[in-house]
Each structure stands twice: as C-alpha cells, then as structure tokens.
Design a protein around this motif. Sequence first.
Motif, PDB file in Angstrom:
ATOM      1  N   LEU A 531     -38.692  41.770  95.460  1.00  0.00           N
ATOM      2  CA  LEU A 531     -38.523  41.436  94.091  1.00  0.00           C
ATOM      3  C   LEU A 531     -39.400  39.719  94.164  1.00  0.00           C
ATOM      4  O   LEU A 531     -39.803  39.271  93.370  1.00  0.00           O
ATOM      5  CB  LEU A 531     -37.103  41.224  93.995  1.00  0.00           C
ATOM      6  CG  LEU A 531     -36.754  40.238  92.764  1.00  0.00           C
ATOM      7  CD1 LEU A 531     -37.347  40.652  91.509  1.00  0.00           C
ATOM      8  CD2 LEU A 531     -35.183  40.207  92.562  1.00  0.00           C
ATOM      9  N   ALA A 552     -35.017  35.304  93.767  1.00  0.00           N
ATOM     10  CA  ALA A 552     -34.750  36.806  93.915  1.00  0.00           C
ATOM     11  C   ALA A 552     -33.557  36.929  94.699  1.00  0.00           C
ATOM     12  O   ALA A 552     -32.851  37.968  94.618  1.00  0.00           O
ATOM     13  CB  ALA A 552     -35.799  37.372  95.049  1.00  0.00           C
ATOM     14  N   SER A 557     -31.830  41.647  92.082  1.00  0.00           N
ATOM     15  CA  SER A 557     -32.617  43.000  91.511  1.00  0.00           C
ATOM     16  C   SER A 557     -33.548  42.604  90.346  1.00  0.00           C
ATOM     17  O   SER A 557     -33.141  41.523  89.438  1.00  0.00           O
ATOM     18  CB  SER A 557     -31.773  44.258  90.988  1.00  0.00           C
ATOM     19  OG  SER A 557     -31.164  43.779  89.816  1.00  0.00           O
ATOM     20  N   TRP A 558     -34.513  43.372  90.133  1.00  0.00           N
ATOM     21  CA  TRP A 558     -35.414  43.008  88.941  1.00  0.00           C
ATOM     22  C   TRP A 558     -34.829  42.958  87.596  1.00  0.00           C
ATOM     23  O   TRP A 558     -34.882  42.236  86.824  1.00  0.00           O
ATOM     24  CB  TRP A 558     -36.705  43.944  88.894  1.00  0.00           C
ATOM     25  CG  TRP A 558     -37.506  43.916  87.703  1.00  0.00           C
ATOM     26  CD1 TRP A 558     -37.466  44.624  86.508  1.00  0.00           C
ATOM     27  CD2 TRP A 558     -38.175  42.595  87.086  1.00  0.00           C
ATOM     28  NE1 TRP A 558     -38.298  44.094  85.659  1.00  0.00           N
ATOM     29  CE2 TRP A 558     -38.962  42.809  86.044  1.00  0.00           C
ATOM     30  CE3 TRP A 558     -38.735  41.610  88.134  1.00  0.00           C
ATOM     31  CZ2 TRP A 558     -39.661  42.016  85.286  1.00  0.00           C
ATOM     32  CZ3 TRP A 558     -39.610  40.746  87.210  1.00  0.00           C
ATOM     33  CH2 TRP A 558     -39.986  40.827  86.046  1.00  0.00           C
ATOM     34  N   VAL A 615     -39.292  48.094  92.380  1.00  0.00           N
ATOM     35  CA  VAL A 615     -39.051  46.916  93.053  1.00  0.00           C
ATOM     36  C   VAL A 615     -37.922  46.798  93.643  1.00  0.00           C
ATOM     37  O   VAL A 615     -36.672  47.076  93.364  1.00  0.00           O
ATOM     38  CB  VAL A 615     -38.814  45.765  91.534  1.00  0.00           C
ATOM     39  CG1 VAL A 615     -38.705  44.263  92.307  1.00  0.00           C
ATOM     40  CG2 VAL A 615     -40.016  46.000  90.751  1.00  0.00           C
ATOM     41  N   GLU A 617     -34.888  45.447  96.051  1.00  0.00           N
ATOM     42  CA  GLU A 617     -33.634  44.598  95.737  1.00  0.00           C
ATOM     43  C   GLU A 617     -33.757  43.478  96.826  1.00  0.00           C
ATOM     44  O   GLU A 617     -34.283  43.760  98.046  1.00  0.00           O
ATOM     45  CB  GLU A 617     -32.427  45.014  95.670  1.00  0.00           C
ATOM     46  CG  GLU A 617     -32.303  46.030  94.507  1.00  0.00           C
ATOM     47  CD  GLU A 617     -30.864  46.687  94.390  1.00  0.00           C
ATOM     48  OE1 GLU A 617     -29.910  46.110  95.201  1.00  0.00           O
ATOM     49  OE2 GLU A 617     -30.516  47.284  93.276  1.00  0.00           O
TER      50      GLU A 617
END
Length: 702
Positions: A531, A552, A557-558, A615, A617
């Motif tokens: 991320l 991040a 998370s994204w 992505v 985490e």
Amino acid sequence: MNIAEMTPDEAKAELARLAALLNQANQAYYISDAPQMPDADYDSLRRRNAEIETRFPDLKRTDSPSEQVGARVADGIAKVEHRVRMLSLGNAFDRDDVAAFDTSIRKYLGLTVDAPLAYTAEPKIDGLSLALRYENGVLVEAATRGDGAVGENVTANARTIRDIPETVQDAPRTLEVRGEVYMSHPDFASLNERQEQVGGKRFANPRNAAAGSLRQLDASITKSRPLRFFAYSWGELSEPLGETQVEALARLAKMGFSTNPLTRLCAGPDELLAHYAVIEEQRATLGYDIDGVVYKVNDLALQGRLGFRSTTPRWAIAHKFPAELAWTRLEAIDIQVGRTGALSPVARLTPVTVGGVVVSNATLHNEDYIAGRDARGEEIRGGKDIRVGDWVQVYRAGDVIPKVADVDLGKRPSESQAYRFPTSCPQCHSDAIREEGDAVRRCSGGMICPAQAVEKMKHFVSRAAFDIEGLGARQVEQFHGDGWIREPADIFTLRDRFGSGLQQLRNREGWGDKSATNLFTAIDEKRHIPLGRLIFALGLRHVGEAASNLLATHYGSWEAFETAITRAAGKEGPDWDDLMSIDGVGVVMATSLVTAFAQESERASIDRLVAHLTVGEARRPDTEGSPVAGKTVVFTGTLEKMTRAEAKARAEALGAKVSGSVSAKTDLLVAGPGAGSKAKKAADLGIETLDEDGWLALIGAA
C-alpha cells in the motif's frame, strides 16, 4: 532562532537537531561519497553549533559535531588505526578571521604583534584525504581518514595511483605521508564520457569520482580511473623531515611526491591574504578543484608548542572561498513542465566554468524571481529583472543546481525586452494557473499534458515506487513517444494489447525476445504492490515516501484509504479530522490528497490502475498487551532518554496514534522540559500528562 535570545531548553533542542543534521551530512560526504548539502551550508551549521556551545558550555553533547572528524568507517570494510590522528582544520571565512588566527597564535606563544612569524599558504584540494605508510622506504599501507582515529584500508588501490611511489629513497625508517587524492577536470570529463558509453553511473563532481574510485573493492577499477595525489603533510615519523614546513615539503618532493607548486612562504596576515587572492584568481584555470587556501605556521618547533585542540591543530586553518560565482551570457529562458504541472524556468547560458564545473544551465525558480521579486512581493537583486541577452552572475555552492544571482545592467542590450512568463503550458497549451499563495504556475492539463504524463510515469516506475526492472526513465520516454503508454494503467495492459509483445519490441534497438519476455515478467511481478508504495507511486503533490508509509500504516488497506480520502473531500467531518490527526500530515498535504481524489480525470486514472493490482495491506503493529493501543499520544518539550523519532516509533509500534497537536481527541500528553502551550492546553482539557520517566514506566513492560 537568535542564539543570544535562546533559553537553555531551546539551546539543548537546537544542539540535538544540529548533531543529527551534521552526522547525517558527514556520513553522506565521507562514507557514501554523495554530499547532501553545499559546503557553505555545512560550514554554517558547524559555526552555529560552536556558537551555541560557547554560550552554553554545560550543554555540550557527548556526540558533539565539534568533537568529530569525518565519519566512522562502515562495517565490513578493512580498517586501519591511525598511529597519529588525522584531524580536520578550523575554518576562516574573511579577513577578520585570518587576523584572529594570527592573533591567537601570537597570544598562545607569547609573541608581540611585531615579532616575526612566518606561515605557508597552499591551495586546499577538494579531494579525499589519504595516509601512506612507508617502512624502510617501501609502501606498506594506505588508509583514508575515516573518523580521524580509524580509516579504511585502501593499500591495493593506492598502489595503482601514478603519483604515489612504491618505494622512496633517503626517507626516514618510518614515514607516513599524508595528502589528497583528486581527479583533474579533463580526466573527470573523460571518465564520465566512458561511464555514459557503458551505461554506468555519472559522477556529480571530481571529488565524488576520486573518492568513489579510491574506495573500490576491486583495485583494477581504481587502476582504470585517472587519480592523482598531492602530498602536503605527514603523520608518524622515525625522524623529522626538516625544521620548517617548507623544508619538509621540499624533502617530500625530492623523494618523488607531488607537492603543490602554488605553496608560498608568507611573512604575516597581509601576505597570506595577498596569496589567497592570487590563488582565487587562478582557481578556474588550475585544472582541479580547490575550495580554499590552507595557512600553516612554518616553524615545526612552533607547531609542536602550539599542539592540537580536540579535532583541529592550533597552528593551521583553512581560509574557505565564498560561494562560487561567475559571469556569463543568458542565451535563452526555457520552460520545463514537471509531474505536478509546475512550470519551471531554466536559464540557458553561454557555458562557463564555475569552480571546476562547466555550467550551461541554471534555475530561475519562478516568474517572481525573474521579475526581481520574492514570494512576498519584495525586491530582490535591487528589483532588477532578468532578460534574455543579459550578462548574469551565476552562483554555485557544492553540488546544488546553479542559480542566477545578479544582472549587470550596464551590459544589457538596448533592444532587450522584459520576459513574459507563459500563461499556458508550452507542451499541451492548457491554461497555466497560479493559485493564490502559490509561487509556482501550473499546467491544468493533467495527464493530457505529455510532459506531465511522462514525468508522472517516470516517478511511477522509480525505485521507491513500482521499481519495474527493465522499465526505467528512458524506456518510459520511448514507450510514451510510440503511443504505447499514456498513463500508469497502460503498463499493465501492454502484453494484452500486443499479444506476446515480442514483435513490437524486436523492432526497437536494444530489445530482443529475452529482454521483452523479462520486461513482461517484471511487470506481472509488480501487480501485487504494498500500500505505501502504491500511494507514493501516484505522484501526488506534497505526498512523499515517508508520508505515503504513514498513510498506509494509518489506514491499513487501499479500500479504507480510498474511502476515507473520498469522504474527506469537503474538508470537514470525521474523515477529514481523522486525516488531520495523523502526525506528519498537515493542511497542505491533506488538501492535495482530497483534491486529487475529487478530480474526475485523475480519479478515473487511479481507478483504472488499481483494477490491475492486488494491493497488500500495511502491516499493523502487534498491540497485544499494549497499554496505549488505539490511543492518541502527543509528545512535547525535550526528551532526554530517547529522541523524538524513537519515542514516536515506539508509540506507533505499540498501536498508538502519534499526533502533533493537542485536541479533545488526545488521550495522553508526554511532556519533557520546555513543554509550553501544548502542556497548558492539555491541562485545560483534562488530558492525562506524563513526564518521560512516567511514559517509559507505562510502556516498559509492553
């Protein structure tokens, strides 16, 4: 902050800041051969540190920069312990400093003002210090200065330098010759040309090239580099080389060492300053870099009486040159467009040598700077604007980008006209807008602007971002020019759009089946990205690598990050407040984030990219048993048992959020000496406050 007005707590904090900055600069300069700041800035920080220590002697740190020479040798490199420490030199910057140097020596020796006292003056070579040890006339050891006490063993490399004799005649049984390894300007230019031809790294300046060449692990590489050596001093000796500095240098020259031909014997400060002027005038034509003139007491017996301070000899000083200046013609002003759309004016100059570096370009900062104004609208350069055709003074200090410092109006062409800064992008012709309070005008075209698109994608594939092997800046320019990639998402559809992609790449110089296959494999490997790297790769204004990792860690998370930033677009509400609570995130950065995600075209580009990615985490700290997990902590005042950075890292590792300001959401304030308004606000809000010992006791078992 004015030193005369400092409190002890402020002085202590400033000494800590200076120690950290100077230690980092020393490591970069002496160990990494990659200076981070100009010499003038480094010298200024050293002087400030010394002035504070003079006013507050009880606050002098055990790791004070004033007690350090060079930098500690890196682990894994063979070390040599110097029998006689290799010290640095104190600095003089003007006529008064030179007079003070002479006065201090006379006072120490008990000499009257009119008593004869001779000095030597010689150019201060900008290279790498080296000590050569000879036993019975044979070279047995060579070492860099390191931290003055321990240096790096570079014996095999030193043997390849033609100015360093393997054997010497008529020498003391034990002879340690000290001097400077350097590279001439023509040799430096030739080396960089060869480096370019083989795709190697270009060196920033001759000093970096010399230092990097001498410190190679493979002596054959050193041998291929055109290094030179000037001898100017000595360390351990079994017998004296002479009674004076001049005699000793003459004996070294007779043994076969190169000594500087500009070294002169001077009767006092006036003659020293006169020879300084002579050397400064010849500086640009010497063929090698120098950054000042070194003055030494000539009588070696007097040198012995004067002795040493902790890091410098009393009998010598380096009179540094001022920031480097030269005059030349401004031929044109070009506008470059960066990845954030900033229009940056660049001066194209008639090439001129400034301190051994050929300068043909210089920054002009922004439109205000060209017009003769600063960011507040006040005059600079006496209000003189800069025009094409002007005779301009170029300023260069260290490795920073040259700047245009002044204009000679007496040589301005009669037909010259004031420069009109463009109000549209020279690349895509979109409006170039200057927002209120911003010194920079920016292209509004976004990714439709080819300059912005290319620069953004160069950033996207950079080492700290996606770091796709085989896809660097040159390949990005090539692929964009061919119309293959217009935005980051296009990188991940190359294979699908071109089938195997092999035929298209085969037609390009430097590509074949294997390199094309390797590129597509490398792209596929980056479809899974952490991320923090993804946030940084987006190239959002004001959001650097450290900030990206902060974000991040905070959001995890994204999906959480994207949702929160989208909801924070109105700059109010819980999501905006949560974003602003992150220590290290201010209004400017937060505004940049929410603006980017609120812009339809930029958001669509981001969404197209993320559709091709998985992505990862951000790793959350293990907070089991933590007494501060989920709490918001603020640090204020001076911490005495750990740095602020250590305290912050420890708190975050325990699951706490560290904020830079006190608010109703703050759970705990850790206050050291010198705590001010934050402590008062915390008391007013009834927030729990601990001193440093209390904080350590709280987290000690966690």
